[in-house]
Design a protein around this motif. Sequence first.
Motif, PDB file in Angstrom:
ATOM      1  N   ILE A 250      37.716  31.411  26.214  1.00  0.00           N
ATOM      2  CA  ILE A 250      36.577  32.178  26.729  1.00  0.00           C
ATOM      3  C   ILE A 250      35.451  32.206  25.704  1.00  0.00           C
ATOM      4  O   ILE A 250      34.268  32.031  26.039  1.00  0.00           O
ATOM      5  N   LYS A 251      35.811  32.400  24.446  1.00  0.00           N
ATOM      6  CA  LYS A 251      34.791  32.499  23.392  1.00  0.00           C
ATOM      7  C   LYS A 251      34.124  31.150  23.122  1.00  0.00           C
ATOM      8  O   LYS A 251      32.908  31.085  22.909  1.00  0.00           O
ATOM      9  N   HIS A 254      31.961  29.285  26.664  1.00  0.00           N
ATOM     10  CA  HIS A 254      31.258  30.325  27.398  1.00  0.00           C
ATOM     11  C   HIS A 254      30.470  29.747  28.567  1.00  0.00           C
ATOM     12  O   HIS A 254      30.135  30.456  29.527  1.00  0.00           O
ATOM     13  N   PRO A 258      31.889  32.461  31.584  1.00  0.00           N
ATOM     14  CA  PRO A 258      30.841  33.385  31.110  1.00  0.00           C
ATOM     15  C   PRO A 258      31.307  34.839  31.127  1.00  0.00           C
ATOM     16  O   PRO A 258      30.771  35.687  31.845  1.00  0.00           O
ATOM     17  N   LYS A 260      33.456  38.127  28.672  1.00  0.00           N
ATOM     18  CA  LYS A 260      33.644  38.685  27.334  1.00  0.00           C
ATOM     19  C   LYS A 260      34.972  39.427  27.288  1.00  0.00           C
ATOM     20  O   LYS A 260      35.499  39.867  28.319  1.00  0.00           O
TER      21      LYS A 260
END
Length: 512
Positions: A250-251, A254, A258, A260
């Motif tokens: 995920i990081k 992105h 998209p 967090k």
Amino acid sequence: MTDKDRIIIFDTTLRDGEQSPGMSMNLEEKLMVAEALDGMGVDVIEAGFPMASNGDFESVHAIAKRIKNTVVCALARAKTSDVERAAEAIRPAKQGRIHTFMSTSDIHLKYQYRIDRDACLGMIKDSVTLARKFTDNVEWSAMDATRTEVDFLVKTVELAIKCGATTINIPDTVGYATPDDYGTLIKTLIERAKGGDTVIFSTHCQNDLGLATANSLAGIRNGARQIECTINGIGERAGNTALEEVVMAIKTRHDMYPFKTNIDTTHIMRASRLVQNITGALVQVNKAIVGANAFAHESGIHQDGILKHAGTYEIMTPESVGLTKSNLVMGKHSGRAAFKDKLKDLGIEIGENAIEDAFHRFKDLADKKKDIYDEDIMALLDSGSRREDAIQLQSLHITCGTVGPQTAMLSLRVDGEIRRATVEGNGPIDATFNAITSLVPHQATLKLYQVSAITHGTDAQAEVNVRLETPEGKIVNGTGSNIDTMVASALAYINALGKLQSMQKRETLLPG
């Protein structure tokens, strides 16, 4: 970014991970892992299955008392007694969750539960309704969801939502799904289930086909907002989705994901090492994110590129997952200030007394080893946490080589009493373990003996993992590290034996 873009990280290392063979942890170890997860920003910790045993209940209850930031979750089958036991276990928690589950696939209902679909729906209704009486944070799981007929799965999800579930988990229990069909299933349920837009949908993917991470990521791309995972991907059979993999995916990507998370990724390596040390389950060297070779480059072409620009062959930095690059070279001439700076650099916070004790042991190690690496210091601190254990190694002298017999002269402090023995064996390890057993008799058998080097070079510390199993099938793991492999082996065996004694004492004291 909005709250709709946030992915809840639900860690089940202490439940699904811990229930896999050889991964059992004692109460103290579970508390250490729980605090590490809390510190790294995990949203939910599934602390255990309280109905499984008195020990599991005790662990969940203790974690619920200790953890202040993270939601503490307890697992329960679709039974009144399970739900009530889970509620009691999480009662002290600042934020608590009950996670109840029921199989929904025809193969499970027919062969495991021996009930029909109507009975299944009744059990879902009763268990979720009861759980909601104890907390407004209720998760319901459709076990074996990916092999469940979709229309019936929609019906079970709607019922769980109607009865008060706030999180709906769609497990790929046997690791059967592929990313395309898992993502489609999540999207279908959100769209078709009445009330689907009012709850959080969750992924829980097993790794039997090596697709757990891919399936979890497909799930969040199609509307799921919680990922259930474990440190290092430990779990039953081939394991679970690895926390470090989904978080860093995920990081790093992105553009594709998209979203967090609340995870402080610089804690990843520390958590990985902690779980490895406790369970004795070392990750493979080429394991994504946390493997020893994850940031290693041997090819000349790769090395040339890295030297010119790290981005040529590294899509994430070692520092982003907690690996440090320090200009400080630690050795026997390093002082307290440098040692404290190194601890700070590693993100380690301990009291002044603990620092002083660790510094003296660091100096002892530096007299034997030219260069002290970060891994050496981590191992040093881990061994220091055992200085109050009931069984302590006082001295060990080994006679070995091509001319036998191999002999171990051993001295232990057991509950304050010095005990000594000289024992022969088929090799130095056998002699050492036989000597320990002669001083601390037990019925457990050795199931695993594993040696690895903490760092590089001929003076590297050895890290030894030992697994013992009792006649009743209880398993404990022990670890030990030392510049002398024989000493590390003795420390690992003693560590496992100490855990075995603690477990047996606790079971004797617990009611029922």
